[in-house]
Design a protein around this motif. Sequence first.
Motif, PDB file in Angstrom:
ATOM      1  N   TYR A 125       0.859  -1.182   0.000  1.00  0.00           N
ATOM      2  CA  TYR A 125       0.000   0.000   0.000  1.00  0.00           C
ATOM      3  C   TYR A 125       0.893   1.230   0.000  1.00  0.00           C
ATOM      4  O   TYR A 125       1.791   1.355   0.831  1.00  0.00           O
ATOM      5  CB  TYR A 125      -0.908  -0.016   1.238  1.00  0.00           C
ATOM      6  N   MET A 176       1.203   5.549  -0.438  1.00  0.00           N
ATOM      7  CA  MET A 176       0.500   6.816  -0.282  1.00  0.00           C
ATOM      8  C   MET A 176       1.428   7.993  -0.527  1.00  0.00           C
ATOM      9  O   MET A 176       2.647   7.890  -0.323  1.00  0.00           O
ATOM     10  CB  MET A 176      -0.051   6.922   1.145  1.00  0.00           C
ATOM     11  N   TYR A 199      -3.599   7.403  -2.914  1.00  0.00           N
ATOM     12  CA  TYR A 199      -3.502   6.103  -2.260  1.00  0.00           C
ATOM     13  C   TYR A 199      -3.556   5.038  -3.343  1.00  0.00           C
ATOM     14  O   TYR A 199      -4.492   5.014  -4.142  1.00  0.00           O
ATOM     15  CB  TYR A 199      -4.662   5.951  -1.280  1.00  0.00           C
ATOM     16  N   LYS A 201       3.198   0.655   3.364  1.00  0.00           N
ATOM     17  CA  LYS A 201       3.109  -0.356   4.407  1.00  0.00           C
ATOM     18  C   LYS A 201       2.803  -1.705   3.809  1.00  0.00           C
ATOM     19  O   LYS A 201       2.283  -1.820   2.705  1.00  0.00           O
ATOM     20  CB  LYS A 201       2.049   0.027   5.439  1.00  0.00           C
ATOM     21  N   GLY A 247       0.840  -5.458   4.069  1.00  0.00           N
ATOM     22  CA  GLY A 247      -0.570  -5.745   4.271  1.00  0.00           C
ATOM     23  C   GLY A 247      -0.934  -6.211   5.663  1.00  0.00           C
ATOM     24  O   GLY A 247      -2.068  -6.143   6.074  1.00  0.00           O
ATOM     25  N   THR A 261       0.219  -5.182   8.709  1.00  0.00           N
ATOM     26  CA  THR A 261       0.548  -4.297   9.824  1.00  0.00           C
ATOM     27  C   THR A 261      -0.051  -2.930   9.588  1.00  0.00           C
ATOM     28  O   THR A 261      -0.235  -2.522   8.452  1.00  0.00           O
ATOM     29  CB  THR A 261       2.069  -4.176  10.022  1.00  0.00           C
ATOM     30  N   GLY A 262      -0.360  -2.210  10.664  1.00  0.00           N
ATOM     31  CA  GLY A 262      -0.882  -0.857  10.520  1.00  0.00           C
ATOM     32  C   GLY A 262       0.203   0.186  10.459  1.00  0.00           C
ATOM     33  O   GLY A 262      -0.097   1.359  10.351  1.00  0.00           O
ATOM     34  N   LYS A 263       1.476  -0.203  10.522  1.00  0.00           N
ATOM     35  CA  LYS A 263       2.557   0.772  10.592  1.00  0.00           C
ATOM     36  C   LYS A 263       2.907   1.302   9.213  1.00  0.00           C
ATOM     37  O   LYS A 263       3.269   0.563   8.315  1.00  0.00           O
ATOM     38  CB  LYS A 263       3.791   0.141  11.229  1.00  0.00           C
ATOM     39  N   LEU A 264       2.776   2.614   9.077  1.00  0.00           N
ATOM     40  CA  LEU A 264       3.210   3.298   7.870  1.00  0.00           C
ATOM     41  C   LEU A 264       4.688   3.656   8.000  1.00  0.00           C
ATOM     42  O   LEU A 264       5.114   4.126   9.056  1.00  0.00           O
ATOM     43  CB  LEU A 264       2.428   4.589   7.667  1.00  0.00           C
ATOM     44  N   PHE A 279       7.455   6.193   6.436  1.00  0.00           N
ATOM     45  CA  PHE A 279       7.494   7.428   5.657  1.00  0.00           C
ATOM     46  C   PHE A 279       8.885   7.687   5.088  1.00  0.00           C
ATOM     47  O   PHE A 279       9.894   7.381   5.727  1.00  0.00           O
ATOM     48  CB  PHE A 279       7.115   8.615   6.555  1.00  0.00           C
ATOM     49  N   GLY A 280       8.905   8.298   3.901  1.00  0.00           N
ATOM     50  CA  GLY A 280      10.122   8.909   3.415  1.00  0.00           C
ATOM     51  C   GLY A 280      10.341  10.229   4.140  1.00  0.00           C
ATOM     52  O   GLY A 280       9.458  10.704   4.862  1.00  0.00           O
TER      53      GLY A 280
END
Lengths: 111, 115
Positions: free
Chosen positions: A32, A34, A49, A92, A94, A96-99, A101-102
Amino acid sequence: QKEVEQDPGPLSVPEGAIVSLNCTYSNSAFQYFMWYRQYSRKGPELLMYTYSSGNKEDGRFTAQVDKSSKYISLFIRDSQPSDSATYLCAMKAGNTGKLIFGQGTTLQVKP
Amino acid sequence: DGGITQSPKYLFRKEGQNVTLSCEQNLNHDAMYWYRQDPGQGLRLIYYSQIVNDFQKGDIAEGYSVSREKKESFPLTVTSAQKNPTAFYLCASSPWTGPSTDTQYFGPGTRLTVL
């Protein structure tokens, strides 16, 4: 090596230019993807997204994902001074909820 | 209007003090998150909560604490144990109906400065 790499810029372009912003990543489990836009001293706002590979278009913005190269892009057509901001990619896996970031690319569009 | 509110916008702390940052959302989202942003860096996850009365440490939880007594509220306490707390703190929430719909929406942020 960071999981997500993003050139911090700054990137300066004239009004009307096509802008290309990019991120590379190392974790093949990311599915995923974004793009967030963050104006100075404000919270990030979600722009695009995308799930898995392919393109997604929304007005002047196009997001591209190339999972084989572990590379994502955001294109801005007909850039405007109001597009001047920091653009953060995030991704992220699939399960885990952890995003992740760059570090963000700062864009300035000059009138 | 639905959204995420953070208060205060600016906060000044003396050395050795604990301070609490407020985050409230009226989006009926299950999950809430706290991030820290330093100049030239991406967002780093401090704590997150996917359900009331439960929360998990993120990547940089040391020196911070949270609670989740209500679905709409997720306050963050920056304790005196946090050695370098000056930063921009961002709260986010997401509906968490599954990984494919877990897009996070951010509040306006709190800028904390240690004097």
